[in-house]
Structure formats: structure tokens, C-alpha cells
Design a protein around this motif. Structure first.
Motif, PDB file in Angstrom:
ATOM      1  N   LEU A  82       0.834  -1.201   0.000  1.00  0.00           N
ATOM      2  CA  LEU A  82       0.000   0.000   0.000  1.00  0.00           C
ATOM      3  C   LEU A  82       0.869   1.252   0.000  1.00  0.00           C
ATOM      4  O   LEU A  82       0.641   2.184  -0.765  1.00  0.00           O
ATOM      5  CB  LEU A  82      -0.931   0.001   1.207  1.00  0.00           C
ATOM      6  CG  LEU A  82      -1.819   1.229   1.369  1.00  0.00           C
ATOM      7  CD1 LEU A  82      -2.811   1.320   0.222  1.00  0.00           C
ATOM      8  CD2 LEU A  82      -2.543   1.187   2.699  1.00  0.00           C
ATOM      9  N   SER A  83       1.895   1.260   0.842  1.00  0.00           N
ATOM     10  CA  SER A  83       2.802   2.417   0.910  1.00  0.00           C
ATOM     11  C   SER A  83       3.482   2.664  -0.431  1.00  0.00           C
ATOM     12  O   SER A  83       3.549   3.807  -0.892  1.00  0.00           O
ATOM     13  CB  SER A  83       3.863   2.199   1.990  1.00  0.00           C
ATOM     14  OG  SER A  83       3.271   2.134   3.256  1.00  0.00           O
ATOM     15  N   ALA A  84       3.970   1.608  -1.052  1.00  0.00           N
ATOM     16  CA  ALA A  84       4.660   1.758  -2.338  1.00  0.00           C
ATOM     17  C   ALA A  84       3.701   2.279  -3.412  1.00  0.00           C
ATOM     18  O   ALA A  84       4.057   3.162  -4.195  1.00  0.00           O
ATOM     19  CB  ALA A  84       5.272   0.425  -2.769  1.00  0.00           C
ATOM     20  N   ALA A  85       2.489   1.757  -3.440  1.00  0.00           N
ATOM     21  CA  ALA A  85       1.524   2.181  -4.455  1.00  0.00           C
ATOM     22  C   ALA A  85       1.096   3.632  -4.247  1.00  0.00           C
ATOM     23  O   ALA A  85       0.970   4.398  -5.211  1.00  0.00           O
ATOM     24  CB  ALA A  85       0.304   1.268  -4.430  1.00  0.00           C
ATOM     25  N   VAL A  86       0.880   4.030  -2.994  1.00  0.00           N
ATOM     26  CA  VAL A  86       0.483   5.414  -2.720  1.00  0.00           C
ATOM     27  C   VAL A  86       1.623   6.362  -3.058  1.00  0.00           C
ATOM     28  O   VAL A  86       1.405   7.422  -3.643  1.00  0.00           O
ATOM     29  CB  VAL A  86       0.024   5.573  -1.250  1.00  0.00           C
ATOM     30  CG1 VAL A  86      -0.174   7.036  -0.890  1.00  0.00           C
ATOM     31  CG2 VAL A  86      -1.274   4.801  -1.010  1.00  0.00           C
ATOM     32  N   GLN A  87       2.868   5.981  -2.720  1.00  0.00           N
ATOM     33  CA  GLN A  87       4.021   6.813  -3.079  1.00  0.00           C
ATOM     34  C   GLN A  87       4.121   6.987  -4.585  1.00  0.00           C
ATOM     35  O   GLN A  87       4.414   8.072  -5.076  1.00  0.00           O
ATOM     36  CB  GLN A  87       5.316   6.197  -2.542  1.00  0.00           C
ATOM     37  CG  GLN A  87       5.538   6.459  -1.078  1.00  0.00           C
ATOM     38  CD  GLN A  87       6.838   5.807  -0.584  1.00  0.00           C
ATOM     39  OE1 GLN A  87       7.273   4.787  -1.127  1.00  0.00           O
ATOM     40  NE2 GLN A  87       7.413   6.389   0.448  1.00  0.00           N
ATOM     41  N   ALA A  88       3.869   5.919  -5.336  1.00  0.00           N
ATOM     42  CA  ALA A  88       3.931   5.996  -6.798  1.00  0.00           C
ATOM     43  C   ALA A  88       2.843   6.930  -7.328  1.00  0.00           C
ATOM     44  O   ALA A  88       3.096   7.720  -8.247  1.00  0.00           O
ATOM     45  CB  ALA A  88       3.777   4.605  -7.410  1.00  0.00           C
ATOM     46  N   GLU A  89       1.649   6.864  -6.762  1.00  0.00           N
ATOM     47  CA  GLU A  89       0.564   7.754  -7.200  1.00  0.00           C
ATOM     48  C   GLU A  89       0.866   9.205  -6.866  1.00  0.00           C
ATOM     49  O   GLU A  89       0.590  10.103  -7.658  1.00  0.00           O
ATOM     50  CB  GLU A  89      -0.765   7.336  -6.555  1.00  0.00           C
ATOM     51  CG  GLU A  89      -1.343   6.053  -7.106  1.00  0.00           C
ATOM     52  CD  GLU A  89      -1.814   6.177  -8.538  1.00  0.00           C
ATOM     53  OE1 GLU A  89      -2.307   7.258  -8.931  1.00  0.00           O
ATOM     54  OE2 GLU A  89      -1.696   5.185  -9.270  1.00  0.00           O
ATOM     55  N   PRO A  94       0.876  14.932  -7.441  1.00  0.00           N
ATOM     56  CA  PRO A  94       0.974  15.355  -6.036  1.00  0.00           C
ATOM     57  C   PRO A  94      -0.382  15.708  -5.417  1.00  0.00           C
ATOM     58  O   PRO A  94      -0.519  15.708  -4.202  1.00  0.00           O
ATOM     59  CB  PRO A  94       1.868  16.596  -6.089  1.00  0.00           C
ATOM     60  CG  PRO A  94       2.567  16.526  -7.401  1.00  0.00           C
ATOM     61  CD  PRO A  94       1.672  15.760  -8.323  1.00  0.00           C
ATOM     62  N   ASN A  95      -1.386  15.987  -6.242  1.00  0.00           N
ATOM     63  CA  ASN A  95      -2.717  16.320  -5.735  1.00  0.00           C
ATOM     64  C   ASN A  95      -3.676  15.141  -5.846  1.00  0.00           C
ATOM     65  O   ASN A  95      -4.887  15.334  -5.973  1.00  0.00           O
ATOM     66  CB  ASN A  95      -3.293  17.518  -6.500  1.00  0.00           C
ATOM     67  CG  ASN A  95      -2.484  18.772  -6.249  1.00  0.00           C
ATOM     68  OD1 ASN A  95      -2.021  19.005  -5.137  1.00  0.00           O
ATOM     69  ND2 ASN A  95      -2.296  19.560  -7.281  1.00  0.00           N
ATOM     70  N   VAL A  96      -3.157  13.922  -5.786  1.00  0.00           N
ATOM     71  CA  VAL A  96      -3.997  12.740  -5.905  1.00  0.00           C
ATOM     72  C   VAL A  96      -5.031  12.735  -4.770  1.00  0.00           C
ATOM     73  O   VAL A  96      -4.751  13.131  -3.650  1.00  0.00           O
ATOM     74  CB  VAL A  96      -3.154  11.441  -5.890  1.00  0.00           C
ATOM     75  CG1 VAL A  96      -2.462  11.226  -4.560  1.00  0.00           C
ATOM     76  CG2 VAL A  96      -4.020  10.235  -6.230  1.00  0.00           C
ATOM     77  N   LEU A 117      -0.903   7.034   7.769  1.00  0.00           N
ATOM     78  CA  LEU A 117      -0.013   6.454   6.761  1.00  0.00           C
ATOM     79  C   LEU A 117      -0.078   7.222   5.452  1.00  0.00           C
ATOM     80  O   LEU A 117       0.958   7.630   4.911  1.00  0.00           O
ATOM     81  CB  LEU A 117      -0.376   4.974   6.517  1.00  0.00           C
ATOM     82  CG  LEU A 117       0.403   4.280   5.415  1.00  0.00           C
ATOM     83  CD1 LEU A 117       1.839   4.042   5.853  1.00  0.00           C
ATOM     84  CD2 LEU A 117      -0.268   2.971   5.028  1.00  0.00           C
ATOM     85  N   ILE A 118      -1.286   7.473   4.951  1.00  0.00           N
ATOM     86  CA  ILE A 118      -1.378   8.144   3.651  1.00  0.00           C
ATOM     87  C   ILE A 118      -0.951   9.606   3.735  1.00  0.00           C
ATOM     88  O   ILE A 118      -0.385  10.140   2.788  1.00  0.00           O
ATOM     89  CB  ILE A 118      -2.778   8.008   3.021  1.00  0.00           C
ATOM     90  CG1 ILE A 118      -3.840   8.697   3.854  1.00  0.00           C
ATOM     91  CG2 ILE A 118      -3.128   6.564   2.770  1.00  0.00           C
ATOM     92  CD1 ILE A 118      -5.160   8.851   3.138  1.00  0.00           C
ATOM     93  N   GLN A 119      -1.174  10.251   4.874  1.00  0.00           N
ATOM     94  CA  GLN A 119      -0.716  11.638   5.007  1.00  0.00           C
ATOM     95  C   GLN A 119       0.800  11.705   5.084  1.00  0.00           C
ATOM     96  O   GLN A 119       1.410  12.624   4.533  1.00  0.00           O
ATOM     97  CB  GLN A 119      -1.344  12.292   6.231  1.00  0.00           C
ATOM     98  CG  GLN A 119      -2.812  12.631   6.020  1.00  0.00           C
ATOM     99  CD  GLN A 119      -3.446  13.261   7.244  1.00  0.00           C
ATOM    100  OE1 GLN A 119      -3.071  12.974   8.377  1.00  0.00           O
ATOM    101  NE2 GLN A 119      -4.427  14.114   7.014  1.00  0.00           N
TER     102      GLN A 119
END
Length: 141
Positions: A82-89, A94-96, A117-119
């Protein structure tokens, strides 16, 4: 005899009956397929809220089931994935916008962990998906 025979003029009116028939068929088709299009996600029992807003962008959907399992879009993932995918998005946009959905029985601590985590990964825009039905107040102790 010439006076009794009248020439028919050109019909200058538009017959709207076929147009209405076509529009009703299209409306029925839309109504039957809209539910299938809108429900392309993991089903969870959403909490209720009386106020909610809709987002315009296509969000990155993260779903947390009552048992604690996490889904990114429709794929089950672990915390590292999840962390890797969110970082890639976030790197792509940057405004995902991240749309969080969780079952009504997901512990509050798990939701806070997911938000944190997402923040920390750089997400600045997120929304929590709720059921737009009338809100049910929590039970009093």
C-alpha cells in the motif's frame, strides 16, 4: 369540382412521438446499467452520515474490511505494498485524491493508522466514503 378538392399542404409540424420513444428506451438502458457501472468496488457495510460531498477526480480507492484486510482498488495488499503504491501515485500526481472506505465495524484506531499512513506519504486530499442514508447516532452508554 375544383372548389371541393383541396390540395394538402406540407406538414410543417415535427412528430415528437418517435423522439420520446427513443429517449425512454435510452433512459431505461441507462438506469439498468448505471448500477453495474457504479458498483465496481469491494462491497463493505459503510457507516451512515447525513452530510457528505462528492469528488470530481478519479480517486485512489483504499478499502479496509472489518477483519483489517486492506484493498487498493480491487486488489488485496499489505501495508508495504500500500505504501509503495500510494508513493507511486503521489509521484505521478501530487494532488492525488484518496478515497477511504471502511466497514462500520472497523476499529477507530485502524482508520487513524490508515489516515496517518497516507498523510505521511504525501497525500493532502482524501475523503471518507459514507452511505448517504440518514445518519444513525451511536448508542449511548
Amino acid at each position: 369540382m375544383a372548389g371541393t378538392l383541396r390540395r394538402r399542404g406540407i406538414i410543417a409540424e415535427i412528430n415528437v412521438t418517435p423522439l420520446v420513444d427513443i429517449m425512454l428506451v435510452l433512459l431505461i438502458i441507462f438506469m439498468l446499467t448505471a448500477h453495474l457501472i457504479a458498483r465496481q468496488s469491494i462491497e463493505v457495510d459503510l457507516p451512515h452520515a447525513s452530510q457528505s460531498t462528492s469528488s470530481k477526480a478519479t480517486p485512489l480507492t483504499i478499502t479496509m474490511q472489518d477483519d483489517g484486510s486492506i484493498y487498493l482498488r480491487d486488489k488485496r495488499v499489505g501495508a508495504a505494498e500500500l505504501s509503495a503504491a500510494v508513493q507511486a501515485e503521489v509521484a505521478k500526481d501530487p494532488n492525488v485524491l484518496v478515497l477511504l472506505a471502511g466497514g462500520s465495524k472497523v476499529p477507530h484506531g485502524n482508520v487513524v493508522w490508515l489516515l496517518d499512513l497516507i498523510q505521511n506519504l504525501g497525500v493532502t486530499q482524501f475523503a471518507i466514503q459514507v452511505d448517504r442514508a440518514a445518519a444513525i447516532p451511536p448508542k449511548e452508554p
